[in-house]
Motif scaffolding. Structure first.
Motif, short mmCIF file in Angstrom:
data_model
loop_
_atom_site.label_atom_id
_atom_site.label_comp_id
_atom_site.label_asym_id
_atom_site.label_seq_id
_atom_site.Cartn_x
_atom_site.Cartn_y
_atom_site.Cartn_z
N GLY A 221 9.20 -1.38 -21.45
CA GLY A 221 8.97 -2.76 -21.85
C GLY A 221 8.80 -3.72 -20.70
O GLY A 221 8.87 -4.94 -20.89
N ILE A 222 8.53 -3.21 -19.50
CA ILE A 222 8.36 -4.07 -18.32
C ILE A 222 6.88 -4.35 -18.10
O ILE A 222 6.08 -3.41 -17.99
CB ILE A 222 8.96 -3.39 -17.07
N THR A 223 6.53 -5.61 -18.01
CA THR A 223 5.14 -5.98 -17.72
C THR A 223 5.02 -6.88 -16.49
O THR A 223 3.91 -7.32 -16.16
CB THR A 223 4.49 -6.69 -18.92
N ALA A 224 6.13 -7.16 -15.84
CA ALA A 224 6.10 -7.97 -14.61
C ALA A 224 7.17 -7.45 -13.66
O ALA A 224 8.31 -7.18 -14.08
CB ALA A 224 6.35 -9.44 -14.92
N VAL A 225 6.79 -7.29 -12.40
CA VAL A 225 7.75 -6.86 -11.39
C VAL A 225 7.63 -7.76 -10.16
O VAL A 225 6.56 -8.28 -9.85
CB VAL A 225 7.53 -5.39 -10.97
N GLN A 226 8.77 -7.92 -9.48
CA GLN A 226 8.81 -8.63 -8.21
C GLN A 226 9.35 -7.62 -7.20
O GLN A 226 10.51 -7.21 -7.29
CB GLN A 226 9.67 -9.88 -8.35
N SER A 227 8.50 -7.21 -6.29
CA SER A 227 8.74 -5.97 -5.56
C SER A 227 8.63 -6.14 -4.05
O SER A 227 7.73 -6.80 -3.55
CB SER A 227 7.73 -4.91 -6.03
N ASP A 228 9.56 -5.52 -3.35
CA ASP A 228 9.61 -5.47 -1.89
C ASP A 228 9.00 -4.14 -1.45
O ASP A 228 9.61 -3.09 -1.64
CB ASP A 228 11.07 -5.60 -1.45
N ASP A 229 7.78 -4.19 -0.87
CA ASP A 229 7.04 -2.96 -0.57
C ASP A 229 6.56 -2.82 0.87
O ASP A 229 6.07 -1.76 1.25
CB ASP A 229 5.78 -2.88 -1.46
N MET A 230 6.64 -3.89 1.66
CA MET A 230 5.93 -3.91 2.94
C MET A 230 6.31 -2.75 3.85
O MET A 230 5.45 -2.18 4.54
CB MET A 230 6.18 -5.24 3.65
N LYS A 231 7.59 -2.37 3.86
CA LYS A 231 8.04 -1.32 4.77
C LYS A 231 7.81 0.08 4.19
O LYS A 231 8.13 1.08 4.83
CB LYS A 231 9.51 -1.50 5.11
N TYR A 232 7.30 0.14 2.96
CA TYR A 232 7.05 1.44 2.34
C TYR A 232 5.58 1.83 2.40
O TYR A 232 5.21 2.92 2.00
CB TYR A 232 7.55 1.43 0.89
N ALA A 233 4.74 0.91 2.88
CA ALA A 233 3.34 1.24 3.09
C ALA A 233 3.21 2.12 4.32
O ALA A 233 4.08 2.09 5.20
CB ALA A 233 2.53 -0.04 3.27
N PRO A 234 2.15 2.94 4.41
CA PRO A 234 1.94 3.71 5.64
C PRO A 234 1.93 2.79 6.85
O PRO A 234 1.49 1.64 6.78
CB PRO A 234 0.56 4.34 5.41
N GLU A 235 2.46 3.28 7.96
CA GLU A 235 2.65 2.46 9.16
C GLU A 235 1.37 1.73 9.53
O GLU A 235 0.29 2.33 9.65
CB GLU A 235 3.12 3.33 10.32
N GLY A 236 1.50 0.41 9.72
CA GLY A 236 0.38 -0.41 10.15
C GLY A 236 -0.59 -0.80 9.05
O GLY A 236 -1.62 -1.43 9.31
N ALA A 262 7.66 -10.17 0.27
CA ALA A 262 7.17 -9.60 1.53
C ALA A 262 8.25 -9.58 2.60
O ALA A 262 8.64 -10.62 3.14
CB ALA A 262 5.95 -10.38 2.01
N LEU A 263 8.72 -8.39 2.93
CA LEU A 263 9.81 -8.22 3.89
C LEU A 263 9.33 -8.35 5.33
O LEU A 263 8.36 -7.71 5.74
CB LEU A 263 10.47 -6.85 3.69
N SER A 264 10.04 -9.17 6.10
CA SER A 264 9.88 -9.23 7.55
C SER A 264 11.26 -9.09 8.17
O SER A 264 12.23 -9.67 7.67
CB SER A 264 9.23 -10.54 7.99
N GLN A 265 11.36 -8.34 9.28
CA GLN A 265 12.67 -8.02 9.83
C GLN A 265 12.92 -8.51 11.25
O GLN A 265 14.03 -8.42 11.74
CB GLN A 265 12.89 -6.51 9.77
N THR A 266 11.88 -9.04 11.91
CA THR A 266 12.06 -9.55 13.27
C THR A 266 11.33 -10.88 13.39
O THR A 266 10.47 -11.23 12.56
CB THR A 266 11.48 -8.57 14.32
N LYS A 267 11.66 -11.62 14.44
CA LYS A 267 10.97 -12.88 14.70
C LYS A 267 9.48 -12.64 14.86
O LYS A 267 8.66 -13.40 14.34
CB LYS A 267 11.54 -13.54 15.96
N ALA A 268 9.11 -11.57 15.56
CA ALA A 268 7.69 -11.26 15.76
C ALA A 268 7.00 -10.99 14.43
O ALA A 268 5.86 -11.42 14.21
CB ALA A 268 7.54 -10.06 16.69
#
Length: 539
Positions: A221-236, A262-268
């Motif tokens: 019954g889920i039709t909307a998600v809010q998802s953290d994926d950036m670090k699970y994509a292939p590198e780069g 969208a996850l970011s983990q460093t200042k850069a």
């Protein structure tokens, strides 16, 4: 497309019109919701009828925080949920390795073990020495159920360049043995770094899997998600992943409403993120909704950051991923662009830092009003709950977490702090927008498990209750899983309610959640799921 919904018990999630018996769908949106006699007057003679047979109909679910790409990738891993010992893990991984394609270029990965559930041997983290029994020549990684701790075998450590020198640099993010050498246990940001470098199928394959796995969401019954994926994509290739999801939303392949946290983990990384236009993406069913930040770890792994040492391990307060100044910088960069943040915080020490950072940003740029959120909000003092409400911060909570946490929270943090934590009802009464989710794959994304825990404060076996005064009503639980989820992603005028002008995203269940005994909630099933008035699932 036009049809009338009849013979239904509709829970609208519209507080001005909470229940109804009929609705009209035209061109993918609700045109009316109310009495059947009135609905009949609004449709043409050619309009079809959706007869619900007296079943409960309500808005479809919106999971306010999960890791959908990671969920998809778990289908490539060895299932370690329910393992009862370190030896059990080794045996299951060894069996899987016998049939593993060693020419694939992929690592042997297992997911879901939890040492607190071990019933044989020591209740401890496995180490590289344990995993070397599976293979000394092929890389192996196993991930704890919280996904804040992983374990590498010796080959895996070698491929990642993890030696004594690197371990010394990593500090609390890597465990060492008595000789100062890494023992294979890695945590938090370094664990995320390792995951991002793992070989996986090509991005095109992963996108295809993501689109195919929408069927899994529909079934629940889920039709909307809010998802953290950036670090699970292939590198780069994280930005490319966002572009591909945008394309899929525009050409109709991505039907689920998808908001990227969208996850970011460093200042850069933060500077790079805001140097691109991706943070403004709003296309079709896909959008980027916020900047995701991690401030600590997990309670089960004792990496959640507490103000005082753990009651069952006085040697540690957990892991504080950033200094206050570093966290302040991340939130300020978002605030000055009117962009929300969603900060992971489980321990009360991390909560305090997040509250400080958000309040600081609000004071620095008061002309902007982004909808900031704190994800999890588990271990809290009463004062922190009140402060969060005063600041108008959205708590994105996971009621299903108490299925496990209620059994460890007193041991981990002591009685006083345990009894002001997981304060779901206090958030609601404090007037903030609280949205529910699962953190999948940390927990299964079945919403009804979370709803059961929210209204009973019991685990899924019926044990408890834990702090029953924090239980919420069924209507409030469903509201937090529908209308509030839409509010979090800025879509409250589009979906989350059954009301005129809203998108016709809804589900039909096999029983009425408002009338059944609490133990039946876990047995309830979604019969049909609709997106934009179109049926995408039928049991």
């Amino acid at each position: 497309m036009e049809y009338i919904i009849k013979n239904a018990k509709i829970a609208t999630m519209d507080r001005e019109n909470p229940f109804a018996e009929s609705a009209v769908v035209k061109d993918g949106k609700f045109a009316f919701c109310g009495a059947f006699s009135e609905a009949e007057k609004l449709v043409s003679a050619e309009a079809k009828a959706l007869d619900c047979g007296g079943k409960l109909l309500m808005p479809s679910f919106n999971d306010s925080h999960m890791h959908y790409l990671h969920y998809v990738k778990t289908k490539l891993s060895v299932d370690l949920w329910g393992t009862v010992s370190v030896d059990d893990i080794v045996n299951k991984m060894s069996t899987a390795f016998e049939h593993f394609d060693r020419e694939s270029g992929l690592w042997l990965i297992g997911e879901g073990w939890n040492h607190d559930y071990f019933t044989e041997g020591e209740k401890r983290f496995p180490t590289a020495k344990d995993l070397d029994k599976i293979s000394e020549d092929y890389p192996v990684l196993i991930m704890r159920a919280c996904y804040h701790v992983g374990v590498l075998n010796t080959k895996g450590m070698m491929l990642m360049g993890l030696n004594s020198e690197k371990a010394a640099e990593l500090g609390a993010f890597c465990e060492i043995d008595e000789n100062g050498n890494p023992n294979g246990v890695i945590k938090e940001n370094y664990f995320d770094e390792v995951k991002s470098k793992l070989p996986y199928p090509d991005l095109s394959v992963l996108i295809k899997m993501m689109l195919e796995s929408q069927a899994d969401l529909y079934e629940q019954g889920i039709t909307a998600v809010q998802s953290d994926d950036m670090k699970y994509a292939p590198e780069g290739r994280a930005y490319e992943m966002l572009d591909e999801l945008k394309k899929a939303s525009l050409d109709g392949r991505l039907k689920v409403h998808y908001a990227e946290q969208a996850l970011s983990q460093t200042k850069a990384e933060v500077d790079d993120w805001f140097g691109h236009e991706h943070y403004k993406m709003r296309d079709g069913s896909f959008k980027v909704s916020c900047l995701k930040i991690l401030s600590d770890g997990s309670l089960g792994a004792r990496t959640a950051f507490l103000k005082k040492p753990y009651a069952d391990d006085p040697s540690t307060c957990g892991i504080k991923i950033y200094t206050q100044e570093e966290l302040d910088y991340f939130v300020l960069e978002a605030q000055k662009r009117n962009t929300p943040v969603a900060i992971h915080a489980i321990g009360d020490g991390a909560m305090e830092m997040c509250l400080n950072a958000i309040e600081n940003a609000k004071n620095a740029f008061p002309e902007y009003y982004p909808r900031h959120a704190i994800v999890h909000c588990q271990i809290t003092s009463k004062e922190q709950v009140e402060r969060l409400c005063r600041l108008g911060i959205m708590p994105l909570t996971q009621p299903v977490f108490i299925d496990y946490d209620m059994h460890i929270v007193y041991e981990r943090v002591g009685k006083e702090l345990a009894e002001t934590s997981y304060a779901w009802k206090d958030y609601l009464e404090g007037g903030v927008h609280e949205a529910f989710g699962t953190d999948c794959p940390v927990e299964n994304f079945k919403p009804l498990r979370g709803i059961y825990c929210a209204v009973t404060r019991k685990d899924c076996k019926g044990n408890g209750p834990y702090l029953p005064e924090q239980a919420v009503s069924m209507y409030d639980a469903l509201y937090a899983y529908t209308a509030e989820g839409a509010y979090v992603s800025g879509d409250e005028n589009l979906r989350g309610k059954i009301a005129p002008g809203m998108e016709a995203d809804f589900i039909i269940l096999d029983r009425n959640l408002f009338e059944i005994p609490e133990e039946e909630i876990l047995e309830a099933k979604v019969l049909e799921t609709y997106i934009g008035g179109e049926r995408v699932f039928k049991r």
